[in-house]
Motif scaffolding. Structure first.
Motif, PDB file in Angstrom:
ATOM      1  N   MET A   1       0.846  -1.175   0.000  1.00 58.26           N
ATOM      2  CA  MET A   1       0.000   0.000   0.000  1.00 58.26           C
ATOM      3  C   MET A   1       0.893   1.241   0.000  1.00 58.26           C
ATOM      4  O   MET A   1       1.801   1.367   0.801  1.00 58.26           O
ATOM      5  N   SER A   2       0.641   2.142  -0.898  1.00 57.81           N
ATOM      6  CA  SER A   2       1.455   3.349  -0.973  1.00 57.81           C
ATOM      7  C   SER A   2       0.885   4.423  -0.046  1.00 57.81           C
ATOM      8  O   SER A   2      -0.319   4.467   0.201  1.00 57.81           O
ATOM      9  N   PRO A   3       1.750   5.278   0.471  1.00 56.66           N
ATOM     10  CA  PRO A   3       1.264   6.328   1.375  1.00 56.66           C
ATOM     11  C   PRO A   3       0.400   7.343   0.617  1.00 56.66           C
ATOM     12  O   PRO A   3       0.595   7.586  -0.572  1.00 56.66           O
ATOM     13  N   ARG A   4      -0.554   7.908   1.323  1.00 55.26           N
ATOM     14  CA  ARG A   4      -1.436   8.916   0.736  1.00 55.26           C
ATOM     15  C   ARG A   4      -0.758  10.272   0.761  1.00 55.26           C
ATOM     16  O   ARG A   4      -0.008  10.584   1.673  1.00 55.26           O
ATOM     17  N   LEU A   5      -1.056  11.067  -0.250  1.00 56.97           N
ATOM     18  CA  LEU A   5      -0.569  12.447  -0.255  1.00 56.97           C
ATOM     19  C   LEU A   5      -1.259  13.226   0.855  1.00 56.97           C
ATOM     20  O   LEU A   5      -2.434  12.986   1.161  1.00 56.97           O
ATOM     21  N   PRO A   6      -0.577  14.184   1.448  1.00 60.30           N
ATOM     22  CA  PRO A   6      -1.214  15.010   2.474  1.00 60.30           C
ATOM     23  C   PRO A   6      -2.404  15.778   1.890  1.00 60.30           C
ATOM     24  O   PRO A   6      -2.389  16.199   0.726  1.00 60.30           O
ATOM     25  N   SER A   7      -3.395  15.958   2.707  1.00 62.32           N
ATOM     26  CA  SER A   7      -4.631  16.623   2.271  1.00 62.32           C
ATOM     27  C   SER A   7      -4.373  18.016   1.716  1.00 62.32           C
ATOM     28  O   SER A   7      -4.966  18.410   0.707  1.00 62.32           O
ATOM     29  N   HIS A   8      -3.494  18.781   2.354  1.00 59.99           N
ATOM     30  CA  HIS A   8      -3.274  20.149   1.899  1.00 59.99           C
ATOM     31  C   HIS A   8      -2.678  20.189   0.492  1.00 59.99           C
ATOM     32  O   HIS A   8      -2.981  21.102  -0.282  1.00 59.99           O
ATOM     33  N   LEU A   9      -1.871  19.205   0.119  1.00 62.12           N
ATOM     34  CA  LEU A   9      -1.323  19.160  -1.239  1.00 62.12           C
ATOM     35  C   LEU A   9      -2.406  18.855  -2.266  1.00 62.12           C
ATOM     36  O   LEU A   9      -2.446  19.446  -3.352  1.00 62.12           O
ATOM     37  N   ILE A  10      -3.291  17.940  -1.933  1.00 67.28           N
ATOM     38  CA  ILE A  10      -4.382  17.589  -2.840  1.00 67.28           C
ATOM     39  C   ILE A  10      -5.300  18.788  -3.036  1.00 67.28           C
ATOM     40  O   ILE A  10      -5.682  19.124  -4.160  1.00 67.28           O
ATOM     41  N   VAL A  11      -5.656  19.447  -1.942  1.00 61.62           N
ATOM     42  CA  VAL A  11      -6.535  20.617  -2.029  1.00 61.62           C
ATOM     43  C   VAL A  11      -5.871  21.722  -2.850  1.00 61.62           C
ATOM     44  O   VAL A  11      -6.505  22.321  -3.727  1.00 61.62           O
ATOM     45  N   SER A  12      -4.605  21.982  -2.620  1.00 61.67           N
ATOM     46  CA  SER A  12      -3.891  23.029  -3.374  1.00 61.67           C
ATOM     47  C   SER A  12      -3.850  22.715  -4.861  1.00 61.67           C
ATOM     48  O   SER A  12      -4.082  23.593  -5.699  1.00 61.67           O
ATOM     49  N   ALA A  13      -3.544  21.461  -5.198  1.00 62.07           N
ATOM     50  CA  ALA A  13      -3.486  21.069  -6.607  1.00 62.07           C
ATOM     51  C   ALA A  13      -4.850  21.190  -7.271  1.00 62.07           C
ATOM     52  O   ALA A  13      -4.967  21.690  -8.400  1.00 62.07           O
ATOM     53  N   LEU A  14      -5.889  20.750  -6.586  1.00 62.58           N
ATOM     54  CA  LEU A  14      -7.238  20.834  -7.143  1.00 62.58           C
ATOM     55  C   LEU A  14      -7.659  22.284  -7.352  1.00 62.58           C
ATOM     56  O   LEU A  14      -8.198  22.641  -8.406  1.00 62.58           O
ATOM     57  N   MET A  15      -7.393  23.134  -6.376  1.00 68.02           N
ATOM     58  CA  MET A  15      -7.758  24.541  -6.500  1.00 68.02           C
ATOM     59  C   MET A  15      -7.021  25.198  -7.666  1.00 68.02           C
ATOM     60  O   MET A  15      -7.610  25.952  -8.439  1.00 68.02           O
ATOM     61  N   ARG A  16      -5.753  24.902  -7.812  1.00 66.43           N
ATOM     62  CA  ARG A  16      -4.968  25.483  -8.905  1.00 66.43           C
ATOM     63  C   ARG A  16      -5.520  25.029 -10.264  1.00 66.43           C
ATOM     64  O   ARG A  16      -5.666  25.821 -11.180  1.00 66.43           O
ATOM     65  N   ARG A  17      -5.830  23.745 -10.397  1.00 67.73           N
ATOM     66  CA  ARG A  17      -6.349  23.228 -11.663  1.00 67.73           C
ATOM     67  C   ARG A  17      -7.692  23.873 -12.016  1.00 67.73           C
ATOM     68  O   ARG A  17      -7.925  24.257 -13.156  1.00 67.73           O
ATOM     69  N   VAL A  18      -8.575  23.970 -11.036  1.00 66.31           N
ATOM     70  CA  VAL A  18      -9.895  24.559 -11.290  1.00 66.31           C
ATOM     71  C   VAL A  18      -9.752  26.035 -11.635  1.00 66.31           C
ATOM     72  O   VAL A  18     -10.346  26.512 -12.610  1.00 66.31           O
TER      73      VAL A  18
END
Length: 108
Positions: A1-18
């Motif tokens: 099982m691979s480690p999950r990315l931290p939530s703040h990185l996912i949120v930042s990436a999603l916000m930037r893409r949108v």
């Protein structure tokens, strides 16, 4: 099982893409930076998606939100969830096909 990315990185990436695609992404509530759950309000579709862990241990997106018969508004729903889980991230997306942006960013 691979480690999950931290939530703040996912949120930042999603916000930037949108935002780069001409939409609007706003953090309505900031959760735990590393392991907070992520609740996405898809404003155009008027429902929520939530990052979840599937049976295979991989990230998935699950539709969530208030039951229609409850009469609970979308804002009341996420605020109630936030009271019960102060580590919860709540991010509102205002873009066409917000579910696609969420899937492309969150799912491996």
């Amino acid at each position: 099982m691979s480690p999950r990315l931290p939530s703040h990185l996912i949120v930042s990436a999603l916000m930037r893409r949108v935002n780069d695609a001409g939409g609007i992404a706003v953090v309505r509530a900031r959760g735990d930076a590393d392991s907070g759950a992520i609740l996405l309000l898809l404003e155009r579709e008027e429902h929520f998606l939530e990052r979840a862990i599937g049976l295979d241990g991989r990230d998935s997106l699950a539709r969530s939100g208030p039951r229609p018969e409850s009469g609970e508004s979308l804002d009341d729903y996420w605020q109630r969830r936030r009271r019960n889980d102060p580590d919860l991230w709540v991010v509102a997306l205002d873009i066409a096909d917000g579910q696609r942006f969420a899937a492309e960013t969150i799912l491996p």
